[in-house]
Design a protein around this motif. Structure first.
Motif, PDB file in Angstrom:
ATOM      1  N   GLN A   1       0.448  -1.032   0.012  1.00 37.76           N
ATOM      2  CA  GLN A   1      -0.100   0.055   0.106  1.00 37.76           C
ATOM      3  C   GLN A   1       0.886   1.148  -0.179  1.00 37.76           C
ATOM      4  O   GLN A   1       0.679   2.185  -0.781  1.00 37.76           O
ATOM      5  N   VAL A   2       1.586   1.577   0.697  1.00 38.71           N
ATOM      6  CA  VAL A   2       2.815   2.331   0.763  1.00 38.71           C
ATOM      7  C   VAL A   2       3.430   2.297  -0.336  1.00 38.71           C
ATOM      8  O   VAL A   2       3.655   3.999  -1.213  1.00 38.71           O
ATOM      9  N   SER A   3       3.840   1.641  -1.090  1.00 38.25           N
ATOM     10  CA  SER A   3       4.170   1.825  -2.578  1.00 38.25           C
ATOM     11  C   SER A   3       3.763   2.226  -3.011  1.00 38.25           C
ATOM     12  O   SER A   3       4.277   2.740  -3.923  1.00 38.25           O
ATOM     13  N   LEU A   4       2.196   2.465  -3.922  1.00 37.70           N
ATOM     14  CA  LEU A   4       1.140   3.080  -3.979  1.00 37.70           C
ATOM     15  C   LEU A   4       1.069   3.719  -4.716  1.00 37.70           C
ATOM     16  O   LEU A   4       0.820   5.484  -5.256  1.00 37.70           O
ATOM     17  N   VAL A   5       1.849   4.536  -2.796  1.00 37.78           N
ATOM     18  CA  VAL A   5       2.036   6.296  -3.095  1.00 37.78           C
ATOM     19  C   VAL A   5       3.615   6.710  -3.859  1.00 37.78           C
ATOM     20  O   VAL A   5       2.991   7.855  -4.258  1.00 37.78           O
ATOM     21  N   ASN A   6       4.002   6.081  -4.055  1.00 37.41           N
ATOM     22  CA  ASN A   6       5.319   6.173  -5.293  1.00 37.41           C
ATOM     23  C   ASN A   6       4.349   6.856  -6.524  1.00 37.41           C
ATOM     24  O   ASN A   6       4.822   5.561  -7.082  1.00 37.41           O
ATOM     25  N   PRO A   7       5.095   7.291  -7.559  1.00 35.88           N
ATOM     26  CA  PRO A   7       4.438   7.649  -8.467  1.00 35.88           C
ATOM     27  C   PRO A   7       5.742   7.590  -9.393  1.00 35.88           C
ATOM     28  O   PRO A   7       5.438   6.349 -10.530  1.00 35.88           O
ATOM     29  N   ILE A   8       6.742   6.854  -8.996  1.00 33.05           N
ATOM     30  CA  ILE A   8       7.746   6.758  -9.698  1.00 33.05           C
ATOM     31  C   ILE A   8       7.483   5.087 -10.196  1.00 33.05           C
ATOM     32  O   ILE A   8       7.284   3.948 -11.325  1.00 33.05           O
ATOM     33  N   LEU A   9       6.789   4.098  -9.523  1.00 38.36           N
ATOM     34  CA  LEU A   9       6.085   2.747  -8.964  1.00 38.36           C
ATOM     35  C   LEU A   9       5.280   2.820 -10.727  1.00 38.36           C
ATOM     36  O   LEU A   9       5.500   1.748 -11.557  1.00 38.36           O
ATOM     37  N   TYR A  10       4.541   3.978 -10.356  1.00 41.89           N
ATOM     38  CA  TYR A  10       3.287   4.193 -11.477  1.00 41.89           C
ATOM     39  C   TYR A  10       4.550   3.490 -13.135  1.00 41.89           C
ATOM     40  O   TYR A  10       3.983   3.294 -14.183  1.00 41.89           O
ATOM     41  N   MET A  11       5.169   4.608 -13.530  1.00 42.15           N
ATOM     42  CA  MET A  11       5.923   5.340 -14.803  1.00 42.15           C
ATOM     43  C   MET A  11       6.737   3.856 -14.783  1.00 42.15           C
ATOM     44  O   MET A  11       6.868   3.306 -15.684  1.00 42.15           O
ATOM     45  N   ILE A  12       7.567   3.150 -14.251  1.00 39.79           N
ATOM     46  CA  ILE A  12       8.144   1.776 -13.983  1.00 39.79           C
ATOM     47  C   ILE A  12       7.599   0.621 -14.834  1.00 39.79           C
ATOM     48  O   ILE A  12       8.251   0.140 -15.788  1.00 39.79           O
ATOM     49  N   ASN A  13       6.053   0.629 -14.098  1.00 39.36           N
ATOM     50  CA  ASN A  13       5.706  -0.481 -13.970  1.00 39.36           C
ATOM     51  C   ASN A  13       4.830  -0.491 -15.659  1.00 39.36           C
ATOM     52  O   ASN A  13       5.149  -1.920 -16.255  1.00 39.36           O
ATOM     53  N   ALA A  14       4.382   0.851 -16.030  1.00 39.42           N
ATOM     54  CA  ALA A  14       3.992   1.067 -16.937  1.00 39.42           C
ATOM     55  C   ALA A  14       5.088   0.661 -18.326  1.00 39.42           C
ATOM     56  O   ALA A  14       5.033   0.506 -19.312  1.00 39.42           O
ATOM     57  N   PHE A  15       6.111   0.830 -18.042  1.00 44.81           N
ATOM     58  CA  PHE A  15       7.599   1.104 -19.312  1.00 44.81           C
ATOM     59  C   PHE A  15       7.875  -0.867 -19.039  1.00 44.81           C
ATOM     60  O   PHE A  15       7.720  -1.452 -20.033  1.00 44.81           O
ATOM     61  N   ARG A  16       7.918  -1.411 -17.958  1.00 47.84           N
ATOM     62  CA  ARG A  16       7.692  -2.527 -17.879  1.00 47.84           C
ATOM     63  C   ARG A  16       6.846  -3.282 -19.134  1.00 47.84           C
ATOM     64  O   ARG A  16       7.197  -4.585 -19.460  1.00 47.84           O
ATOM     65  N   TYR A  17       5.980  -2.963 -18.617  1.00 46.91           N
ATOM     66  CA  TYR A  17       4.600  -3.518 -19.634  1.00 46.91           C
ATOM     67  C   TYR A  17       4.640  -3.092 -20.986  1.00 46.91           C
ATOM     68  O   TYR A  17       4.632  -4.486 -22.413  1.00 46.91           O
ATOM     69  N   GLY A  18       5.376  -1.539 -21.267  1.00 47.90           N
ATOM     70  CA  GLY A  18       5.699  -1.777 -22.725  1.00 47.90           C
ATOM     71  C   GLY A  18       6.682  -2.643 -22.605  1.00 47.90           C
ATOM     72  O   GLY A  18       6.790  -3.376 -24.670  1.00 47.90           O
ATOM     73  N   LEU A  19       7.884  -3.321 -21.807  1.00 49.12           N
ATOM     74  CA  LEU A  19       8.960  -4.116 -22.362  1.00 49.12           C
ATOM     75  C   LEU A  19       8.345  -5.942 -22.350  1.00 49.12           C
ATOM     76  O   LEU A  19       8.766  -6.202 -23.558  1.00 49.12           O
ATOM     77  N   LEU A  20       7.858  -5.703 -21.083  1.00 51.43           N
ATOM     78  CA  LEU A  20       7.548  -6.947 -20.972  1.00 51.43           C
ATOM     79  C   LEU A  20       6.182  -7.992 -21.443  1.00 51.43           C
ATOM     80  O   LEU A  20       6.357  -8.967 -21.541  1.00 51.43           O
ATOM     81  N   GLY A  21       6.016  -6.447 -21.005  1.00 53.72           N
ATOM     82  CA  GLY A  21       3.784  -7.003 -21.051  1.00 53.72           C
ATOM     83  C   GLY A  21       3.582  -7.572 -20.053  1.00 53.72           C
ATOM     84  O   GLY A  21       2.491  -8.093 -19.867  1.00 53.72           O
ATOM     85  N   VAL A  22       4.073  -7.133 -18.540  1.00 53.68           N
ATOM     86  CA  VAL A  22       3.910  -6.868 -17.629  1.00 53.68           C
ATOM     87  C   VAL A  22       3.775  -5.869 -16.578  1.00 53.68           C
ATOM     88  O   VAL A  22       4.283  -4.786 -16.694  1.00 53.68           O
ATOM     89  N   THR A  23       3.005  -6.084 -15.977  1.00 49.77           N
ATOM     90  CA  THR A  23       2.909  -4.896 -15.032  1.00 49.77           C
ATOM     91  C   THR A  23       2.047  -5.547 -13.248  1.00 49.77           C
ATOM     92  O   THR A  23       0.846  -6.457 -12.950  1.00 49.77           O
TER      93      THR A  23
END
Ligand SMILES: Nc1ncnc2c1ncn2[C@@H]1O[C@H](COP(=O)(O)OP(=O)(O)OP(=O)(O)O)[C@@H](O)[C@H]1O
Ligand SMILES: [Mg+2]
Lengths: 321, 257
Positions: free
Chosen positions: B201-223
Motif C-alpha cells: 500500500q505504501v508503495s502505491l503512493v510512489n508515482p515512480i512505481l507507476y512509471m516503471i511498471n508502465a514501462f515494464r509493460y511496454g517492454l515485457l508485457g507484465v505490470t
C-alpha cells in the motif's frame, strides 16, 4: 514621435529593505544620447534592470517606444539592447555562439544571425576571437562582446551600464566613436551610465543625475556646462609658505607647505592672483585645474542633494563619483 | 513575438542544451552506461542466477525496464537542474529574460533538452542491457510514450529545483534524498507482490512505481498496476509541474530581485 523611454513614479524596494528607487520620473527622447550619472549605489543599475526586465519593480510605470512594460512586455523587450554592468554570459561558450544564440532568443533565423554577428564582432575587433571561449577574453574584450551581443537584434534603444569600466584609453575612444556612429547614422537611442564624466561630456546631449534613488538633475549637457561658473586651481610654490596671502574677492586655501588652492568665479582674473602672489614674494612654479569641470559640478550637485536629504557621503572618500 | 520567432527561440535553447551535454558526453552518457553494466553483472548474473523467475521472467530480464527508466529519470532531472542552475550562476539567464521570448518557451526549451538527455542515455543503457539480457519490446508505443512522459516530469522537476537552488549543494539534495530512494523503492528490482500488504500500500503512493511498471509493460508485457492509471498519473504530474514552472519563471522566482 513616441519617447524611446518613459519612466513614471518608479520605485524599487529590494527584499533586504533597501529603497533603491524612490519615485523616478524620466523621459528619453528618440534618437537621443543620454547620460545617467550618479555615485555608487545611487540606483542606476536598478533603474536599468527594471527597464530591461531583469528586476521586478515595486511601483510605477515604464514604457519603451510607447509599449508598456506590464501590458506589452515582449514588444518593449524587443526594442532594447542591454549591455549590463556585470558580465552575464556563459564563459565556457565560444564568442560567436554567444552572439548568435542571443539573436536566436530574439527569434532571428540562424543564417541572418550569423551575418549580424559577423558584422558586429568585426566592428568591435573580436572577429579573430570568434571561436575562442569567452573565458579567454580580456576584460575589455568581454565588454565589447556584450556590446556586439546587445546589437545583434538591431535594437532601437541601446542601454549601456558602465560599458567602459576597465577599458583602456585607446579602446575607450574607439568605443566612443562606435557609439556615436550608431547614434548619428542609425538613429539608435543610447542611454549610458558612466563614472567617467569626460565620457558623458564627450558623447551625450542630455544628462540626468540620480542620487539615493532620486533624480536630482535632468537637463541638456550644454545648459549644465553653462552653469559651471566656478573653477578650482591648484598652485605649487617654489618656497614653503609662511603666511597665507590675502587677495580681494578670492578664497585661497593652503593645502600644505608649498601648495595652494584657489576658487575662481567666471570673470575673475588669474593675472590679478599672480600679481598678488608676486608681491607677497611667492613664486608659482606650476599650476593645474583641480578637476574636470563637469566633475566639479557633479560633486556639488550630489553634495547639495545630500545636504537636502541630511545624508553625508562616506567620510574621506569625496573623490569617488 | 510571432509563432515563427518563438519556434526559433525554442530551437536555440534546445540546440544549446543538447550540445552542452553532448560535448561533455564522458560525464553525461558514459557513467550511467557503466553503472548499468555493473548492475547487470552483479544483480543480474551473479545474484540473479540464484533467484527464481519474477512474473515469468528471468531476474536479469526482469530488471531491464527498471534500470532503463532509472537512467531516464535521473538523467533528465540532472540535465535540467545543472544546466538551469548554471545559467543562473553565470547570469546568462539574463540573455533570455531580456529577450521577448515567453516563459513557456524557456520552460519548453530546457525541458526538451532534459528529455533529450534522458532518452539518449536511456537508449545507450538499453544497448548495454541487451548485451546481458534478452531484447524484448512487447508494446513499443507504450514504452516510448511512458518513457517520454516520465522524462518530461523529471526534467520539469529538475527545472523547479534549479529555480529554487541558491548553491551547488541545493541541486544535489533532491536527487540524493528524494529521487534515488523513490526510484529504488519504485519497483526497479522487484515486483511489489513480494512485499507484505502494508508495504504494498505504501508503495502505491510512489508515482515512480507507476512509471516503471508502465514501462515494464511496454517492454515485457507484465505490470503491477493498471496502465491507464499510470499514464494518467504521469500526465497529471507533467501538467502540474509545467504550470508551476512557467508561473515561477514569469514571476522571476529565484532569478529576479
Ligand atoms: N539585488 C539586490 N538586493 C538588495 N539590494 C540591492 C540589490 N541590488 C542593488 N541593491 C542596492 O540598491 C541600491 C542601488 O544599487 P544600484 O546597483 O542600482 O546602484 P548603481 O547606481 O548602479 O551603483 P554603481 O555605480 O555602484 O553601479 C544600493 O544601495 C544597493 O546596495
Ligand atoms: Mg550599477
Amino acid at each position: 514621435m513616441s519617447d524611446a523611454l518613459r519612466v513614471e513614479g518608479l520605485t524599487k524596494s529590494y527584499g533586504n529593505g533597501v529603497d533603491a528607487l524612490k519615485g523616478v520620473d524620466l523621459v528619453v527622447a528618440e534618437a537621443d544620447f543620454f547620460a545617467l550619472l550618479g555615485p555608487n549605489g545611487a540606483g542606476k543599475s536598478t533603474l536599468i534592470g527594471i527597464v530591461s526586465s531583469l528586476v521586478n519593480k515595486t511601483a510605477g510605470r515604464v514604457a519603451v517606444f510607447g509599449e508598456d512594460l506590464d501590458r506589452n512586455p515582449r514588444a518593449a523587450r524587443a526594442a532594447i539592447g542591454l549591455v549590463p554592468q556585470e558580465f552575464n554570459f556563459n564563459i565556457w561558450e565560444p564568442v560567436e555562439e554567444i552572439v548568435i544564440n542571443q539573436a536566436g532568443y530574439f527569434g532571428i533565423p540562424r543564417g541572418q544571425a550569423k551575418v549580424e554577428a559577423r558584422k558586429h564582432l568585426t566592428a568591435l575587433g573580436l572577429w579573430e576571437k570568434r571561436r575562442d571561449q569567452a573565458s579567454t577574453l580580456s576584460g575589455g574584450m568581454k565588454r565589447r562582446l556584450m556590446i556586439a551581443r546587445a546589437l545583434v537584434h538591431k535594437p532601437k534603444l541601446l542601454i549601456l551600464d558602465e560599458p567602459t569600466a576597465g577599458v583602456d584609453i585607446e579602446i575607450r575612444q574607439s568605443m566612443w566613436h562606435f557609439l556615436r556612429e550608431l547614434n548619428e547614422h542609425y538613429g539608435t537611442t543610447v542611454i549610458l551610465t558612466t563614472h567617467y564624466l569626460e565620457e558623458a561630456e564627450n558623447l551625450c546631449r542630455r544628462i540626468a543625475i540620480i542620487d539615493h534613488g532620486t533624480i536630482i538633475e535632468n537637463t541638456s549637457m550644454r545648459s549644465l556646462l553653462g552653469r559651471l561658473n566656478r573653477e578650482t586651481f591648484v598652485l605649487y610654490l617654489r618656497e614653503p609658505l609662511e603666511t597665507l596671502p590675502k587677495v580681494a574677492d578670492m578664497e585661497i586655501r593652503q593645502q600644505d607647505e608649498t601648495t595652494l588652492e584657489v576658487d575662481l568665479v567666471a570673470g575673475q582674473s588669474l593675472s590679478r592672483l599672480f600679481d598678488a602672489l608676486n608681491q607677497a614674494g611667492l613664486e608659482v612654479i606650476s599650476l593645474r585645474n583641480k578637476r574636470n569641470r563637469l566633475e566639479e559640478l557633479f560633486m556639488r550637485l550630489v553634495k547639495e542633494g545630500n545636504a537636502a536629504l541630511g545624508q553625508g557621503r562616506i567620510a574621506g572618500d569625496p573623490e569617488v563619483v | 513575438m510571432n509563432l515563427r520567432a518563438a519556434w526559433i527561440a525554442y530551437r536555440t535553447i534546445v540546440i544549446r542544451e543538447v550540445l552542452r551535454f553532448a560535448r561533455i558526453w564522458v560525464q553525461t552518457i558514459v557513467p550511467p552506461a557503466v553503472t548499468t553494466a555493473l548492475y547487470f553483472v552483479i544483480f543480474g548474473h551473479l545474484i540473479g542466477s540464484q533467484l527464481d523467475d519474477m512474473q515469468g521472467y528471468a531476474y536479469v530480464d526482469y530488471i531491464v525496464p527498471g534500470l532503463i527508466m532509472m537512467s531516464v529519470i535521473t538523467q533528465s532531472y540532472a540535465n535540467v537542474v545543472s544546466s538551469f542552475f548554471g545559467t543562473k550562476y553565470h547570469r546568462n539567464i539574463e540573455e533570455m529574460l531580456t529577450s521577448p521570448m515567453s516563459s513557456v518557451v524557456i520552460v519548453a526549451g530546457f525541458v526538451t533538452g532534459g528529455v533529450a538527455r534522458g532518452m539518449a542515455v536511456g537508449g545507450v543503457v538499453s544497448l548495454v542491457a541487451y548485451a546481458f539480457a534478452e531484447p524484448r519490446i512487447a508494446h513499443p508505443g507504450v514504452a516510448l510514450g511512458i518513457a517520454l512522459l516520465t522524462a518530461v516530469v523529471f526534467a520539469l522537476g529538475g527545472l523547479i529545483n534549479a529555480i529554487y537552488a541558491k548553491t551547488f549543494d541545493d541541486i544535489s539534495i533532491v536527487p540524493t534524498f528524494v529521487l534515488t530512494p523513490l526510484t529504488y523503492l519504485g519497483g526497479v528490482f522487484y515486483t511489489i507482490d513480494l512485499l507484505p500488504d502494508f508495504w504494498q500500500q505504501v508503495s502505491l503512493v510512489n508515482p515512480i512505481l507507476y512509471m516503471i511498471n508502465a514501462f515494464r509493460y511496454g517492454l515485457l508485457g507484465v505490470t503491477d498496476i493498471r496502465l491507464g492509471l499510470a499514464f494518467l498519473i504521469t500526465l497529471l504530474f507533467a501538467l502540474a509541474l509545467f504550470l508551476i514552472a512557467v508561473r515561477m519563471i514569469q514571476k522571476g522566482v529565484g532569478i529576479k530581485h
